[in-house]
Design a protein around this motif. Structure first.
Motif, PDB file in Angstrom:
ATOM      1  N   UNK A  49      -8.806 -13.673  -1.929  1.00 57.96           N
ATOM      2  CA  UNK A  49      -7.925 -12.632  -2.442  1.00 57.96           C
ATOM      3  C   UNK A  49      -8.034 -12.592  -3.966  1.00 57.96           C
ATOM      4  N   UNK A  50      -8.239 -11.421  -4.506  1.00 56.48           N
ATOM      5  CA  UNK A  50      -8.399 -11.248  -5.947  1.00 56.48           C
ATOM      6  C   UNK A  50      -9.839 -11.021  -6.346  1.00 56.48           C
ATOM      7  N   UNK A  51     -10.778 -11.624  -5.592  1.00 54.09           N
ATOM      8  CA  UNK A  51     -12.199 -11.455  -5.925  1.00 54.09           C
ATOM      9  C   UNK A  51     -12.943 -10.635  -4.881  1.00 54.09           C
ATOM     10  N   UNK A  52     -12.428 -10.592  -3.643  1.00 60.11           N
ATOM     11  CA  UNK A  52     -13.104  -9.840  -2.571  1.00 60.11           C
ATOM     12  C   UNK A  52     -12.985  -8.341  -2.836  1.00 60.11           C
ATOM     13  N   UNK A  53     -13.952  -7.550  -2.381  1.00 62.37           N
ATOM     14  CA  UNK A  53     -13.916  -6.095  -2.596  1.00 62.37           C
ATOM     15  C   UNK A  53     -12.693  -5.429  -1.968  1.00 62.37           C
ATOM     16  N   UNK A  54     -12.167  -6.014  -0.886  1.00 62.29           N
ATOM     17  CA  UNK A  54     -11.042  -5.368  -0.216  1.00 62.29           C
ATOM     18  C   UNK A  54      -9.711  -5.589  -0.924  1.00 62.29           C
ATOM     19  N   UNK A  55      -9.689  -6.441  -1.960  1.00 62.49           N
ATOM     20  CA  UNK A  55      -8.438  -6.733  -2.660  1.00 62.49           C
ATOM     21  C   UNK A  55      -7.800  -5.470  -3.227  1.00 62.49           C
ATOM     22  N   UNK A  56      -8.593  -4.687  -3.965  1.00 61.63           N
ATOM     23  CA  UNK A  56      -8.037  -3.484  -4.597  1.00 61.63           C
ATOM     24  C   UNK A  56      -7.541  -2.482  -3.552  1.00 61.63           C
ATOM     25  N   UNK A  57      -8.256  -2.372  -2.428  1.00 68.94           N
ATOM     26  CA  UNK A  57      -7.831  -1.439  -1.370  1.00 68.94           C
ATOM     27  C   UNK A  57      -6.501  -1.883  -0.766  1.00 68.94           C
ATOM     28  N   UNK A  58      -6.348  -3.199  -0.562  1.00 66.44           N
ATOM     29  CA  UNK A  58      -5.112  -3.710   0.024  1.00 66.44           C
ATOM     30  C   UNK A  58      -3.933  -3.453  -0.903  1.00 66.44           C
ATOM     31  N   UNK A  59      -4.102  -3.748  -2.207  1.00 66.35           N
ATOM     32  CA  UNK A  59      -3.004  -3.528  -3.143  1.00 66.35           C
ATOM     33  C   UNK A  59      -2.695  -2.044  -3.320  1.00 66.35           C
ATOM     34  N   UNK A  60      -3.730  -1.227  -3.292  1.00 66.00           N
ATOM     35  CA  UNK A  60      -3.514   0.221  -3.435  1.00 66.00           C
ATOM     36  C   UNK A  60      -2.697   0.756  -2.260  1.00 66.00           C
ATOM     37  N   UNK A  61      -2.999   0.270  -1.054  1.00 72.50           N
ATOM     38  CA  UNK A  61      -2.255   0.711   0.129  1.00 72.50           C
ATOM     39  C   UNK A  61      -0.782   0.313   0.025  1.00 72.50           C
ATOM     40  N   UNK A  62      -0.538  -0.950  -0.385  1.00 66.66           N
ATOM     41  CA  UNK A  62       0.837  -1.433  -0.457  1.00 66.66           C
ATOM     42  C   UNK A  62       1.623  -0.742  -1.568  1.00 66.66           C
ATOM     43  N   UNK A  63       1.007  -0.512  -2.722  1.00 68.22           N
ATOM     44  CA  UNK A  63       1.725   0.155  -3.818  1.00 68.22           C
ATOM     45  C   UNK A  63       2.009   1.612  -3.483  1.00 68.22           C
ATOM     46  N   UNK A  64       1.108   2.236  -2.738  1.00 67.56           N
ATOM     47  CA  UNK A  64       1.351   3.616  -2.308  1.00 67.56           C
ATOM     48  C   UNK A  64       2.562   3.693  -1.391  1.00 67.56           C
ATOM     49  N   UNK A  65       2.663   2.741  -0.487  1.00 67.21           N
ATOM     50  CA  UNK A  65       3.789   2.723   0.458  1.00 67.21           C
ATOM     51  C   UNK A  65       5.086   2.421  -0.263  1.00 67.21           C
ATOM     52  N   UNK A  66       5.091   1.444  -1.188  1.00 68.28           N
ATOM     53  CA  UNK A  66       6.330   1.042  -1.829  1.00 68.28           C
ATOM     54  C   UNK A  66       6.898   2.159  -2.696  1.00 68.28           C
ATOM     55  N   UNK A  67       6.045   3.077  -3.144  1.00 70.17           N
ATOM     56  CA  UNK A  67       6.522   4.184  -3.972  1.00 70.17           C
ATOM     57  C   UNK A  67       6.943   5.415  -3.176  1.00 70.17           C
ATOM     58  N   UNK A  68       6.284   5.661  -2.043  1.00 71.80           N
ATOM     59  CA  UNK A  68       6.460   6.990  -1.448  1.00 71.80           C
ATOM     60  C   UNK A  68       6.790   7.035   0.035  1.00 71.80           C
ATOM     61  N   UNK A  69       6.792   5.917   0.726  1.00 69.70           N
ATOM     62  CA  UNK A  69       7.059   5.984   2.165  1.00 69.70           C
ATOM     63  C   UNK A  69       8.489   6.475   2.420  1.00 69.70           C
ATOM     64  N   UNK A  70       8.648   7.333   3.417  1.00 69.62           N
ATOM     65  CA  UNK A  70       9.968   7.892   3.727  1.00 69.62           C
ATOM     66  C   UNK A  70      10.905   6.828   4.287  1.00 69.62           C
ATOM     67  N   UNK A  71      10.341   5.850   4.968  1.00 70.35           N
ATOM     68  CA  UNK A  71      11.160   4.818   5.596  1.00 70.35           C
ATOM     69  C   UNK A  71      11.349   3.644   4.640  1.00 70.35           C
ATOM     70  N   UNK A  72      12.602   3.355   4.271  1.00 73.55           N
ATOM     71  CA  UNK A  72      12.874   2.318   3.282  1.00 73.55           C
ATOM     72  C   UNK A  72      12.590   0.922   3.813  1.00 73.55           C
ATOM     73  N   UNK A  73      12.687   0.718   5.120  1.00 71.58           N
ATOM     74  CA  UNK A  73      12.393  -0.610   5.660  1.00 71.58           C
ATOM     75  C   UNK A  73      10.911  -0.932   5.476  1.00 71.58           C
ATOM     76  N   UNK A  74      10.059   0.081   5.586  1.00 74.54           N
ATOM     77  CA  UNK A  74       8.626  -0.126   5.334  1.00 74.54           C
ATOM     78  C   UNK A  74       8.403  -0.413   3.860  1.00 74.54           C
ATOM     79  N   UNK A  75       9.110   0.304   2.971  1.00 74.64           N
ATOM     80  CA  UNK A  75       8.994   0.032   1.531  1.00 74.64           C
ATOM     81  C   UNK A  75       9.402  -1.419   1.224  1.00 74.64           C
ATOM     82  N   UNK A  76      10.490  -1.849   1.848  1.00 71.09           N
ATOM     83  CA  UNK A  76      10.979  -3.221   1.624  1.00 71.09           C
ATOM     84  C   UNK A  76       9.908  -4.235   2.021  1.00 71.09           C
ATOM     85  N   UNK A  77       9.302  -4.009   3.192  1.00 72.27           N
ATOM     86  CA  UNK A  77       8.303  -4.964   3.660  1.00 72.27           C
ATOM     87  C   UNK A  77       7.076  -4.942   2.759  1.00 72.27           C
ATOM     88  N   UNK A  78       6.737  -3.773   2.205  1.00 74.22           N
ATOM     89  CA  UNK A  78       5.605  -3.677   1.284  1.00 74.22           C
ATOM     90  C   UNK A  78       5.896  -4.423  -0.014  1.00 74.22           C
TER      91      UNK A  78
END
Length: 1184
Positions: free
Chosen positions: A994-1023
């Motif tokens: 984690x941090x050096x693998x190519x998928x690191x940026x994709x994983x963080x991008x997915x989680x930050x997208x959810x924490x900012x904009x997901x309609x369901x707050x429980x999903x935001x909390x888990x992110x």
């Protein structure tokens, strides 16, 4: 082929039996007469007309047996030939041939082919157009017989019949001079609206034409030229037409005006002819929570409802005289109905009189048997027998079917019979209306049909309860109760707003108080009806209605005593002579012990002595046994020692459990077996529905009041064993269901969050005894009964409810038996069994005594992976859930000091599990939610020795991509929540790059997208929680990556209250808590190069961030979210750790960011300590 209705015994749309053979004399007579008719040639001579007249008279008077075996083609040919012989200018012959059509089609069970039907319709339509008006009555009778259930075959004739200038529209118009013809035309329209399943229905335009015509007839007052009986028959036909449109035509009342107009007229007509009532209704009812224009002008003074409200008939009861059965069917002309002669049921009459419909078969309540399959044919029969609408209320009434006696006097008795049938027809139509509209629409009209205030000197608003309490016909009372039951069914959400209040000084009555008042009034009226009722069939409907009310009313928001009154009133009826009443009484008791369980009021009722409450209502139920006669079943090790008698003063922990046990296992008493027509000949036990209902009540008690049921644990175990040894699969199934409930109750007692004190729990050694007895008894045989897969599946569910602490103490052979049977049944071809087995294995793999057994875990994993490939979605869903549990076990085993499990667990099996979970993550949501949970656990479990292998690298990349895709996709919120949770688990594995693998940026991008904009707050909390998992700065990747995560969390904090969904607001505080934790966690890991970015956001949003962090320090998380920091010391420590880290960071030359951040954190601590009275202890100098 056109389907023609011919017999009253066959409802429309049901297949008719094969024609029965005529006797030789009948067969010869029909063939001889039809041959003579076919030999005739059209001739206008007087002799020819006389011969045709004679032949028609002979054909009409021929004594055809019902369902006689005359060939359909012979009947069709004869009718066509008869019409060909009769020119339309011969009115008398046209009248006679119309009578012939009517007679044959109503008497014989035939199917007229479409070509001949077309000819006959053309002829009758032309006859109406050309013949004298005095023939119209007979022609319309023939037309009604021809079009019955044949609307789809009459499309080409509909313009002539139902067009703007159509015949039926003209003849049914209020301006038509002949009331009998008007009624016959409406009868034709109603028959046109009848449908046959599988055939096309009337076009929508014609449906609305008919609906409007029927509605106009129902709204119009009786004209002076129409007698009362004809008017009743006219109303019946109009109601029948509307009911057919709603049932067969699936007509939707989408417009408020149409629905309101129909409900208004139905409310008026359902009181038609009721003595003492003459109500006026508006043209349209509008949805409203408050009573509307509903008023009545009493014809004579009403007696208060505190006394039995229905008139009591003291006339001597006549014996019913068996009369010749009618065969006219629904097409039969109502004007031929005979006076009714059956004596009316009244509160003072004997209870053992026949029910209105003549049924004596017992019936199991559908409310109480949901979800448990029983003998299908018997259930269908019982349901039909118990429903007042099961047999058509439009049938011609013979002297053996009526509700009234000749003693009431000729015309008056006949009139009351017709009026009662109008009320029954209106209620049947109302029931169809309820089924055709959404419940949320229906409840807008609640106050128009359900009372909300008692009658206290002022006229009560008429409602369905008025009919239940005052209608003299038991069948009408039963119909009204069935309608009320349909309204109450599924009303839990609507009634949940009800709330009693003691504040009587308000300027208005809140809606919640109105609904609470309505619930109380329903209880009062139904209990009044219960005491006053003498008809067993209607009594059954009252009790079923009470069960529906109890199941949906919010007793936890209402004042006490409602359930106590119901409880005390119903107890005597458990020993009623009629088995239907006994079954429904148990159903009601089951509803009481299952509603909002556990209720303190019900807890006290269960502890009452068995005789309590009997005396209060026993006077109204003369056929009940005395309290001493109640069957009892004293506790003991063996069922054989049971006794049938019990002293009055015997102390019994729960009389209801004792009653149910005795009902299931003890022989029935003679005192209540007189009407048990449904029990098997020579059976020594109660009828099957009684025993099934008793078992369900025991299951409800085990689920809601386990502290009471546990006192009878070993005895209930013997009952279960006895049930599983019986031949009846339904009894076996209900016994196993009870076992599952008991097992679940024991598990609940031992959960860490259980409210049961340790000393009040069933001791583990006793639980071991219980399950040892079960596994030594018939349970293994039930597990292997392949001929009953439902029983097998339920036995698997029961096996999964063994208490884990008890399983480890079971004898070794019993443990091996459980495991071996479950692993073996996983190969079952039946999807029910396979799903239950997969779930049970998922439970067992969490048992502490099994989860470290590498061989068992591996065998379970292979079985689950096989089930994940099953064609059944239910099997795959259960297998995915079990796979998630199995991977949870892997995580638990990681914390064990002994690494042998991890070393011995097969890497190849891990690879297969990863591949299966990846594949399952693309399945339906039911499967996907647990598949991603398993993926997170598996990636967390992987050891460095696995990750280093080349063949694991590709599968790890694929698994993480599957999780990322699930996080960002618009899937079900539960799936996305699990995916975010799984991503947090992945981050916990320090061996992953984690941090050096190519998928690191994709994983963080997915989680930050959810924490900012997901309609369901429980999903935001888990992110947000997942973003705070990595424990090292290097795991967050590059400077840009770290800055993006920080900025996303700040943005998410800003938007933590931005939602359009009111239900999400309750999660706002929890979301801010997790975001604050994540921000402080990032501060505690930040490098010097990260600080300028953080400083920039503090300049822009410092005040907002400071206020939320201070709020976090003060109150923490609202709720019990896992991962949230709750204690003030822990929250305070997080800020101090971040501040200490900032002190240790070596600031870059000329960079002021570190000083700004340190000052920001010191400021937060100072303000927090000042407000809480604490002391600020700083660990280093500030660079401000």
């Amino acid at each position: 082929m056109a389907a023609v209705q011919v017999a009253a015994s066959l409802p429309c749309g049901q297949p008719r039996e094969a024609p029965r053979e005529l006797s030789p004399e009948q067969d010869d007579g029909f063939r001889r007469l039809s041959a003579r008719l076919r030999a005739l040639q059209p001739d206008d001579s007087t002799m020819s007309r006389m011969e045709i007249h004679l032949l028609f008279d002979q054909l009409i008077s021929e004594n055809y047996s019902e369902g006689g075996g005359v060939a359909p083609e012979d009947v069709s040919a004869l009718l066509v030939r008869a019409c060909q012989l009769v020119p339309l200018n011969q009115n008398h012959l046209v009248s006679k041939v119309s009578q012939l059509i009517h007679r044959l089609l109503n008497r014989l069970q035939v199917v007229v082919d479409e070509q001949n039907l077309d000819f006959l319709l053309t002829y009758t339509i032309s006859a109406i157009q050309q013949c004298s008006s005095w023939t119209h009555m007979e022609i319309l009778q023939a037309l009604a017989a021809l079009v019955y259930c044949n609307g789809s075959k009459c499309q080409k004739h509909l313009p002539d019949l139902l067009g703007k200038s159509g015949l039926l529209m003209k003849l049914s118009d209020l301006s038509h001079s002949d009331p009998e013809v008007r009624r016959a035309a409406v009868h034709c329209m109603a028959n046109l609206c009848l449908s046959v399943p599988g055939q096309p229905y009337l076009e929508e335009s014609y449906q609305h034409v008919c609906f409007q015509a029927f509605l106009t007839i129902l709204q119009s007052p009786k004209l002076s030229d129409m007698d009362d009986i004809t008017f009743c028959m006219l109303l019946q036909n109009a109601l029948k037409g509307i009911q057919s449109l709603l049932n067969g035509g699936k007509m939707r009342l989408t417009q408020t005006e149409h629905l309101g107009a129909l409900l208004a007229v139905l409310k008026k007509v359902m009181f038609h002819g009721l003595p003492g009532l003459n109500i006026e209704m508006p043209a349209v009812l509008y949805p409203t929570p408050l009573p509307q224009y509903d008023g009545r002008s009493p014809v004579k003074p009403q007696q208060p409802e505190s006394t039995p409200a229905r008139p009591c008939v003291n006339k001597k009861k006549k014996h019913k005289v068996k009369t010749k059965k009618t065969h006219q069917g629904e097409r039969a002309e109502e004007e031929e109905e005979e006076p009714c002669s059956e004596p009316e049921a009244a509160p003072g009459l004997s209870m053992d009189r026949a029910s209105p419909c003549g049924q004596s078969a017992w019936c199991a309540s559908p409310w109480g048997s949901q979800g448990l399959p029983v003998d299908g044919g018997r259930v269908a029969g019982r349901e039909q027998a118990s429903s007042p609408f099961a047999s058509s209320s439009w049938k011609r009434v013979s002297s053996s079917e009526s509700d009234y006696s000749d003693a009431e006097g000729g015309v008056q008795g006949k009139m009351r019979s017709y009026q009662a049938k109008v009320r029954q027809g209106a209620l049947a139509c109302f029931l169809s209306t309820i089924k055709s509209i959404e419940k949320k629409v229906l409840y807008g009209y609640w106050s128009a049909f359900v009372p909300d205030t008692p009658e206290l000197g002022s006229p009560q608003s008429v409602s369905l309860m008025t009919l239940t309490l005052k209608d003299p016909s038991p069948k009408t009372r039963a119909c009204a109760l069935q309608v009320l039951s349909a309204i109450l069914e599924g009303s839990k959400q609507f009634l949940s707003v009800a709330e009693d209040t003691s504040d009587h000084k308000r300027a208005f009555t809140p809606f919640s108080v109105t609904i609470a008042s309505s619930i109380r009034e329903l209880h009062r009226c139904l209990l009044l009806a219960l005491v006053a009722e003498s008809s067993s069939q209607t009594l059954t409907q009252i009790i079923k209605c009470l069960a529906n009310l109890v199941s949906n009313a919010p007793y936890n928001r209402l004042k006490l005593s409602l359930l106590t009154k119901v409880w005390n009133h119903i107890k005597p009826y458990i020993r009623h002579k009629d088995v239907n009443v006994r079954v429904s009484s148990l159903t009601l008791l089951g509803a009481i012990v299952s509603t909002h369980a556990p209720l303190p009021e019900v807890q006290l009722l269960l502890q009452q002595p068995c005789s309590s409450g009997l005396s209060s209502s026993s006077s109204a139920t003369p056929h009940l046994s005395t309290p001493d006669g109640w069957k009892t079943f004293p506790a003991g090790p063996a069922l054989e020692e049971a006794s049938l008698s019990s002293p009055k003063g015997s102390s019994e922990p729960c009389w209801l459990i004792r009653l149910c046990i005795s009902t299931v296992v003890l022989p029935k008493e003679d005192s209540c077996s007189g009407s048990d027509a449904g029990s098997a000949l020579g059976s020594t036990y109660e009828p099957s529905p009684m025993r099934l209902e008793a078992l369900q009540v025991l299951a409800h008690l085990a689920r809601g009041y386990f502290s009471m049921a546990q006192l009878y644990l070993m005895e209930l175990g013997e009952v279960i064993c006895k049930c599983m040894c019986e031949a009846n699969p339904s009894i076996q199934l209900h016994g196993v269901k009870l076992l599952e409930e008991l097992g679940t109750g024991l598990i609940q007692q031992y959960k860490p969050d259980s409210s049961t004190a340790p000393e009040q729990r069933v001791p583990v050694h006793r639980v071991v005894m219980f399950w040892t007895a079960m596994l030594s008894g018939p349970l293994p045989r039930a597990l292997q009964s392949a001929e009953h897969p439902t029983l097998q599946a339920s036995a698997c569910d029961a096996l999964s409810s063994i208490l884990p602490e008890a399983f480890s103490s079971l004898p070794n052979d019993k443990q091996i038996l459980c495991i071996t049977v479950l692993l073996g049944l996983n190969d079952s071809k039946n999807h029910l069994v396979k799903a239950a087995t997969s779930r049970a294995l998922g439970v067992y793999v969490l048992f502490p005594c099994l989860r470290q057994d590498v061989i068992f875990v591996a065998d379970t994993a292979n079985a689950i992976l096989m089930s994940l490939q099953d064609k059944s979605l239910n099997v795959r869903a259960k297998a995915a859930w079990s796979l998630g549990n199995l991977t949870d076990t892997l995580i638990v085993n990681m914390d064990i000091p002994d690494p042998s499990f991890q070393d011995e667990f097969s890497g190849l099996l891990l690879l297969k599990m990863l591949q299966s979970a990846i594949q399952a993550s693309t399945d339906k949501d039911k499967v996907k939610s647990n598949a991603v949970r398993a993926l997170g656990n598996l990636l967390h479990f992987l050891q460095p020795s696995h990750i280093e292998r080349p063949r694991f690298a590709e599968i790890i990349e694929e698994a993480i991509q599957a999780l990322i895709a699930t996080v960002v996709n618009e899937a079900a919120m539960k799936v996305r929540w699990n995916a975010c949770y799984a991503m947090g688990n992945v981050f916990k594995n320090p061996a992953l790059p984690l941090g050096t693998a190519p998928w690191t940026s994709q994983a963080y991008k997915a989680l930050t997208s959810v924490v900012m904009s997901c309609k369901n707050f429980k999903v935001r909390i888990r992110s947000a929680a997942a973003l705070s998992v990595p424990g090292k700065r290097v795991q967050y990747g590059s400077l840009e990556q770290f800055a993006q995560i920080w900025s996303a969390l700040v943005t998410a904090l800003q938007k933590s209250e931005d939602t359009t969904d009111f239900l999400e607001f309750k999660y706002c505080a929890s979301l801010r808590t997790h975001i604050c934790q994540a921000l402080l966690h990032l501060l505690s890991l930040a490098r010097a190069s990260d600080l300028p970015c953080i400083q920039e956001t503090l300049k822009l949003n410092g005040d907002m961030i400071r206020s939320y962090i201070l709020q976090f320090l003060k109150s923490g998380a609202e709720g019990d979210d896992p991962g949230a920091v709750h204690t003030p010391q822990e929250r305070d420590q997080m800020v101090r750790v971040a501040l200490k880290h900032m002190y240790s960071v070596q600031a870059l030359a000329g960079d002021t960011a570190r000083g700004v951040i340190v000052g920001f954190l010191e400021d937060i601590l100072t303000i927090h300590c000042d407000s809480s009275g604490g002391q600020v202890v700083l660990h280093g100098p500030s660079d401000q």
